[in-house]
Design a protein around this motif. Structure first.
Motif, short mmCIF file in Angstrom:
data_model
loop_
_atom_site.label_atom_id
_atom_site.label_comp_id
_atom_site.label_asym_id
_atom_site.label_seq_id
_atom_site.Cartn_x
_atom_site.Cartn_y
_atom_site.Cartn_z
N ASP A 6 -11.35 12.92 15.27
CA ASP A 6 -12.58 12.84 15.96
C ASP A 6 -13.22 11.16 15.34
OD1 ASP A 6 -13.33 15.70 15.32
OD2 ASP A 6 -13.86 15.60 13.77
N GLU B 133 -12.51 7.74 16.85
CA GLU B 133 -13.25 7.00 17.88
C GLU B 133 -12.09 6.04 18.90
OE1 GLU B 133 -17.19 7.75 18.74
OE2 GLU B 133 -17.65 9.78 18.92
N SER C 259 -13.65 3.33 17.91
CA SER C 259 -14.99 2.02 18.07
C SER C 259 -14.74 0.90 16.92
CB SER C 259 -16.14 2.45 17.89
OG SER C 259 -15.99 3.13 17.11
N TRP D 113 -13.43 2.40 9.00
CA TRP D 113 -13.85 4.27 8.95
C TRP D 113 -12.96 4.32 7.66
CZ3 TRP D 113 -10.16 7.90 9.93
CH2 TRP D 113 -10.90 9.43 10.19
#
Length: 199
Positions: free
Chosen positions: A61, A63, A65, A71
């Motif tokens: 999941d 991405e 970015s 993250w």
């Protein structure tokens, strides 16, 4: 060592060596984050283990970015905050006794005194770092978490607001009050020698 893109590709492919590399390269720093928030070694290690398991489950999941480390940091912080919420709810301690007091004319009582040395010099002294950690630990949890997330973890106001489920304005108010309280706790230790006896 692989770059983020290669590491991410390995994680998505279920490559065990990529997961081991992620743990090896980020585990120490993320454990330090968990320790600061949870203050108990076993809880911190459990939270970190859960965070890495969450990464493994949800890497599809991600991405890309943001950086992989950013993250991961957010997952660890989220996990720690969830653990804090699950702990037995206790009445929030008051911070009022730690805030500066002012006379009607606006003067602070007792007056603030400039501390010995510069902030850079304090941070280079290991005993001062330990003292700051002890004083942060004395803050009521709601204020301590805001201070840790904003000033130590260097997260922006919006991110802290989202994580804690409070308004950005509430984050700013709590941060201001937490910094004032921390100053009160540190003051007896960092005042110039001549003023300590009189304090």
């Amino acid at each position: 060592m692989r770059g983020d893109d290669q590491l991410l590709a390995g994680l998505r492919a279920g490559d065990d060596t990529a997961f081991e590399e992620l743990v090896r390269s980020h585990g120490g720093r993320m454990l330090a984050v968990a320790r600061r928030l949870l203050r108990h070694e076993e809880d911190a290690r459990d939270a970190l283990q859960e965070a890495f398991a969450s990464v493994f489950r949800s890497v599809g999941d991600f991405e890309g970015s943001s950086q992989l480390s950013t993250w991961l940091h957010r997952i660890v912080v989220n996990g720690c905050l969830m653990r804090l919420r699950r702990r037995k709810v206790r009445e929030e301690e008051s911070i009022e006794d730690l805030l500066p007091r002012f006379r009607e004319d606006g003067h602070q009582v007792p007056a603030s005194i400039v501390w010995d040395g510069s902030p850079t010099e304090w941070l280079e002294r290991e005993e001062i770092c330990g003292l700051v950690r002890q004083c942060i630990d004395q803050l009521p949890e709601g204020y301590r978490n805001v201070l840790l997330l904003r000033d130590i973890e260097e997260m922006d106001t919006r991110a802290v607001s989202d994580l804690l489920g409070i308004s950005e304005n509430a984050v700013k108010v709590r941060l201001h009050r937490a910094r004032q309280a921390l100053r009160t706790l540190l003051d007896p230790h960092l005042r110039p020698q001549a003023h300590r006896g009189a304090a």
